[in-house]
Write a protein that holds these residues in place. Structure first.
Motif, PDB file in Angstrom:
ATOM      1  N   GLU A   1     -23.454  54.370 137.914  1.00 60.68           N
ATOM      2  CA  GLU A   1     -24.049  53.724 139.079  1.00 60.68           C
ATOM      3  C   GLU A   1     -24.393  54.409 140.262  1.00 60.68           C
ATOM      4  O   GLU A   1     -25.250  53.977 140.897  1.00 60.68           O
ATOM      5  N   GLY A   2     -23.660  55.524 140.517  1.00 57.84           N
ATOM      6  CA  GLY A   2     -24.121  56.118 141.548  1.00 57.84           C
ATOM      7  C   GLY A   2     -25.611  56.778 141.379  1.00 57.84           C
ATOM      8  O   GLY A   2     -26.464  56.934 142.444  1.00 57.84           O
TER       9      GLY A   2
ATOM     10  N   SER B   1     -36.849  49.446 140.512  1.00 59.33           N
ATOM     11  CA  SER B   1     -35.408  49.379 140.375  1.00 59.33           C
ATOM     12  C   SER B   1     -34.559  48.531 141.005  1.00 59.33           C
ATOM     13  O   SER B   1     -33.516  47.957 140.773  1.00 59.33           O
ATOM     14  N   ALA B   2     -34.948  48.173 142.371  1.00 60.51           N
ATOM     15  CA  ALA B   2     -34.333  47.573 143.360  1.00 60.51           C
ATOM     16  C   ALA B   2     -34.415  46.248 142.619  1.00 60.51           C
ATOM     17  O   ALA B   2     -33.093  45.394 142.752  1.00 60.51           O
TER      18      ALA B   2
ATOM     19  N   GLN C   1     -28.179  53.928 142.239  1.00 63.32           N
ATOM     20  CA  GLN C   1     -28.309  53.760 143.446  1.00 63.32           C
ATOM     21  C   GLN C   1     -29.008  54.894 144.222  1.00 63.32           C
ATOM     22  O   GLN C   1     -29.934  54.590 144.987  1.00 63.32           O
ATOM     23  N   ARG C   2     -28.954  56.017 143.647  1.00 70.44           N
ATOM     24  CA  ARG C   2     -29.435  57.248 144.194  1.00 70.44           C
ATOM     25  C   ARG C   2     -31.074  57.280 144.222  1.00 70.44           C
ATOM     26  O   ARG C   2     -31.669  57.530 144.973  1.00 70.44           O
TER      27      ARG C   2
ATOM     28  N   MET D   1     -31.787  45.974 139.982  1.00 73.88           N
ATOM     29  CA  MET D   1     -30.563  45.983 140.470  1.00 73.88           C
ATOM     30  C   MET D   1     -29.819  44.726 141.044  1.00 73.88           C
ATOM     31  O   MET D   1     -28.716  44.208 140.764  1.00 73.88           O
ATOM     32  N   GLN D   2     -31.130  43.800 141.903  1.00 77.23           N
ATOM     33  CA  GLN D   2     -30.668  42.636 142.350  1.00 77.23           C
ATOM     34  C   GLN D   2     -30.242  41.506 141.300  1.00 77.23           C
ATOM     35  O   GLN D   2     -29.363  40.969 141.384  1.00 77.23           O
TER      36      GLN D   2
ATOM     37  N   HIS E   1     -34.002  55.778 143.792  1.00 77.87           N
ATOM     38  CA  HIS E   1     -34.260  54.162 144.324  1.00 77.87           C
ATOM     39  C   HIS E   1     -36.051  54.008 144.150  1.00 77.87           C
ATOM     40  O   HIS E   1     -36.600  54.964 144.408  1.00 77.87           O
TER      41      HIS E   1
END
Length: 913
Positions: A148-149, A159-160, A152-153, A163-164, A155
């Motif tokens: 998960e990190g 990918s945003a 998020q890292r 993730m949404q 970006h």
């Protein structure tokens, strides 16, 4: 890549399976092959009964383990990143039992729902495609154990968005107690880590020569830690040298492969493989060529996979399978407005009750539906057309009783309604199904069950949504008939994993097809993919994997042939760069033809068949068509015979908007009504422009009512208004042309007559007859297109109506003319014996002289017309049916009978047609 150092032999595999061990394969094909080998081994051992071997593709084995624990297991711990424990610290227990593992189709639906919930669908055109791509990104995330990190890292905008939507879909899974299919590798890994006793005591991997992803590597390590060994694929073979045969193009290459297979079969060989790097791209060509060469005397409908010489591993889409396509057309009848194409497809399909018994009746009804000229019908319109057939034909009765379902119902209810509708229509028909059709029937039943399973994730659906989803299922799902163990197996490159054949041929090894391009996933940042060494995101790793596959394919048979193409169209192609160690050998091959081969082998038995004579028209044969008889006979004798005596009627095709034929019909109606009220030139001249406009508008309204049809009722309001405006302009423009004429009276409009022409008596309708100042008559034929009076001078006139009208009686006809009703260019086009009375027409003698024809007066021209038309009528009556288009290919442009008369074949053979 031998991960255990244990050499995998057939004896080891049979011993493992005999003792209850498990074999996990990389492909379904290899699992089937190993099961067949095990059965053969048991028979050789003298066994008559044995337990089914536990041979299953690796993903299916993982799914089975997870589903069993979901049904009967307890609370299990999950690692970071697991979708069932999102946000939980490592080691915290999450409820696992009672959850339901989604199928791939069900999970796709949840992604679609999540896209809508995350308000992303407004930014895309195809939600279904986006859902599939995001589900694939989720699968990549869990195959490669992304953290998960890291997600998020690293970006990016893509990918945003992922993730949404992922957050939204995980909320859906949590609320509904669901487990995603795309996360199966990680879920199973967490399961085995928590309960290593679930790992089988003896496990063997077969066909795993691709570089393993992170979840596979973690599973291998976990298994070796808790079990003694993990036998896997043997070491990658060394590079194999040899020739690569190069042909002119791909079609030649496929023919060479098919002929090679034929030679082996004729020599008594079997166990033959033909491998393509991209079978899905060339499947139609491959199937056509292999049928031509290996099954030349059998049509596609006659081929039964259980007795075929070859089998294509890549099946067809379910939507392309005739029996399932027929069922889907039947479901289309549930729509509020029914497609005419769907109704006609049901009527002519052999997969509904009474297809053979009522074939002629249904063919006539299809023509009736086509004549309506519309794309869609209401249920009331459908009943109107079928009102005379409901008692005679069970299918017509079922169509008569159809009703559109109202409201929204669950997927389970839709599955029941689909079954009830198809039973009412008598699907899949009365005849005995072939093996392929029977298997397709079972595939359809599984698709309906899949629709039923949507009840777990979808809210109630309206009929249009249900049909859209079900049609997409048919388009996306593949139908692969069960193998009859055909001696020739045609397959894709990756399907050869773990297989070995006596003979093999690898086709299409060009740089554009092999290796295929890598596919880094767009929803994961490329930096993250490279950091995790994801194969498609690291060029050198991907290239190494393709080299491994290439070397493995080069060893699938001792007798191996590799081929490529020299070009495609105007483009030059190069062999695959992974085959540079092979020597190129240029070859050529001629496309194989069963007919040409028979002619060559049995040339002495060939004989010419004389043309069959067509009988003359008998007293019992009634020919309809009026002047169209001579029009068609003049254009082409064969077309006249086929359409008027064999009744080869062309089905009409619905067109959007107002057709030229419809506009012409309305213009005829307007002119008829205007001149019925005016009666002549004098009355026309007395009318003011305002009064004339009023009469024209009234004539347009009356003509529209008289020509009202189902098609015209569907015109949009703006189309109606535009068409009325067009009719008004043409009519007023034409009446201004009429005002410039000398005095005349209208003697007749739309008058019916019978003309005796040679042995035929033809019924005619004359648009208009004017009586001129000298008492003679002028024949007028309305046309909406350009006309040429010179066409009447030909021995095969294109428009023989007006010359024929002059022969109907002994009236004093002084001229014939077309009235061209065209906006902006209305005019008379015709001939007269006296231009002083009708100066808009051309003098006969001057016209003939300018055309280089022999000098002749009006009466001589009429006599020539009588001779030409009598010859045409006599030829038609006596059965003249030669393929002889009057103007060659120009005459054939809009003829629908090319496949019947075979004019293209005649031209190829040098015939002057």
């Amino acid at each position: 890549m031998n991960r255990s150092g244990v050499e995998i032999t057939d004896a080891l595999m049979m011993d493992l399976l005999s003792s209850g061990g498990t074999v996990c394969t990389s492909t379904q094909r290899l699992a089937r092959e190993i099961r067949q080998r095990f059965d053969a081994h048991m028979l050789r051992e003298g066994r008559t009964v044995w337990a089914s071997p536990d041979v299953v593709p690796f993903p299916s084995w993982l799914a089975s383990a997870v589903e069993e624990q979901a049904l009967f297991g307890q609370h299990l711990p999950f690692a970071e990143g697991s979708p069932v424990a999102e946000g939980s610290p490592v080691g915290q227990e999450a409820a696992f039992s009672g959850r339901r593992l989604l199928s791939a189709a069900q999970e796709t639906l949840t992604w679609e729902m999540a896209i809508a919930r995350a308000d992303v669908e407004k930014q895309v055109l195809q939600t279904e495609t986006l859902a599939s791509m995001m589900m694939e990104a989720h699968a990549v995330e869990h195959r490669w154990l992304m953290r998960e990190g890291d997600l998020q890292r690293y970006h990016s905008e893509a990918s945003a968005a992922y993730m949404q939507v992922r957050a939204a879909v995980r909320q859906i899974w949590k609320e509904e107690g669901l487990l995603p299919q795309s996360a199966l590798p990680r879920i199973a890994l967490d399961l085995f880590r928590a309960f290593p006793d679930l790992l089988p005591e003896r496990l063997l991997l077969a066909g795993f020569d691709l570089l393993p992803d992170a979840s596979q590597r973690a599973f291998f390590a976990l298994y070796r830690r808790h079990r003694s060994s993990l036998p896997a694929a043997a070491a990658v073979p060394e590079q194999r040298s040899g020739d690569i045969e190069r042909y002119e193009n791909l079609e030649q290459e496929v023919y060479a492969a098919a002929l090679w297979c034929r030679q082996l079969l004729e020599a008594g060989e079997n166990d033959i493989a033909v491998v393509f790097p991209s079978l899905d791209r060339v499947r139609p060509l491959v199937e056509r060529v292999f049928r031509d060469v290996l099954l030349p005397s059998r049509s596609q409908e006659d081929v039964d996979e259980q007795r075929s010489f070859f089998e294509l591993s890549l099946g067809t889409r379910c939507a392309h399978e005739p029996i399932m396509a027929a069922a889907m057309q039947g479901l289309e009848l549930l729509r509020p407005r029914i497609s005419v194409d769907a109704v006609c497809a049901v009527l002519r399909s052999p997969f509904f009750h009474g297809a053979a018994t009522h074939r002629s009746l249904r063919a006539r009804r299809e023509l009736d539906f086509r004549r309506l000229g519309v794309d869609t019908l209401t249920h009331s319109d459908l009943r109107q057309v079928l009102r005379d057939d409901a008692e005679e034909d069970n299918l017509a009765e079922a169509l008569w009783l159809l009703e559109t379902p109202s409201g929204s119902v669950s997927s389970r209810d839709w599955a029941a309604r689909i079954d009830a509708l198809l039973r009412a229509l008598g699907w899949p028909g009365d005849r005995t199904l072939s093996s392929r059709e029977f298997q397709a029937l079972r595939r359809w039943e599984r698709l309906v069950e899949e629709l039923l399973s949507f009840d777990a994730v979808l809210p109630p659906m309206a009929v249009t949504e249900m049909l859209a989803r079900f049609r997409r299922m048919l388009t996306e799902r593949v139908f692969q008939p069960e193998s009859g163990h055909a001696p020739v197996q045609v397959m894709g490159m990756l399907e050869t994993a773990g297989l070995h054949f006596a003979h093999a041929r690898v086709v299409g090894m060009n740089e554009e097809l092999w290796p295929p391009p890598a596919r880094p996933h767009p929803f994961h940042p490329i930096r993250l993919q490279r950091q995790l060494r994801i194969t498609d995101g690291v060029p050198e790793r991907y290239l190494e994997q393709m080299r491994v596959v290439t070397r493995r394919v080069e060893h699938i048979a001792d007798d191996l042939v590799v081929s490529c193409s020299r070009g495609e169209g105007d483009r030059e192609l190069l062999p695959s760069p992974l085959l540079r160690h092979r020597t190129i050998r240029d070859l050529s091959v001629q496309p194989w033809s069963y007919a040409r081969n028979m002619q060559k082998v049995h040339n002495s038995a060939m004989e010419e068949r004389p043309a069959e004579s067509i009988p003359a028209i008998s007293a019992q044969e009634h020919v309809h068509g009026g002047v169209r008889v001579l029009t068609l006979q003049s254009a082409c004798h064969f077309r006249a015979f086929a359409e008027l005596r064999l009744h080869t009627e062309e089905a009409e095709i619905a067109e959007a908007g107002v057709r030229p034929l419809d506009r012409g019909t309305l213009l005829h109606g307007v002119m008829e009504r205007v001149w019925q009220s005016l009666e002549g030139h004098a009355a026309l001249m007395l009318l003011s422009d305002e009064d004339l406009l009023t009469r024209v508008d009234r004539a347009i309204e009356e003509s529209e009512r008289a020509a009202s049809s189902l098609r015209s009722a569907q015109y949009a309001a703006h189309v109606r208004q535009a068409e009325r405006s067009c009719l008004r302009q043409i009519a007023l423009e034409w009446l201004r042309v009429e005002r410039e004429r000398s005095q005349f009276t209208v003697a007749a409009v739309e008058e019916e007559r019978t003309a005796a022409v040679g042995p035929l008596a033809l019924r005619l309708r004359i648009d208009r007859i004017d009586r001129l100042q000298d008492g003679s008559l002028l024949l007028i034929d309305y046309k909406t297109g350009r006309q040429d009076a010179g066409d009447w001078l030909s021995s095969r006139p294109r428009q023989p109506q007006l010359p024929l009208y002059t022969l109907t009686d002994d009236g004093d006809y002084s001229g014939v003319t077309f009235a061209e009703l065209r906006r902006g260019s209305c005019r008379f086009t015709g001939l007269t014996r006296d231009t002083s009375i009708m100066p808009q027409l051309q003098d006969v003698e001057n016209f003939l002289e300018k055309r280089g024809e022999d000098a002749a007066d009006w009466q001589q021209l009429r006599d020539a017309w009588r001779e030409v038309l009598t010859d045409l009528a006599t030829g038609f009556y006596e059965g003249s049916a030669a393929v002889n288009p009057a103007n060659g290919a120009t005459t054939c442009t809009y003829c629908p009978l090319h496949a019947f008369c075979r004019v293209q074949e005649l031209r190829k053979e040098g015939a002057d047609v």
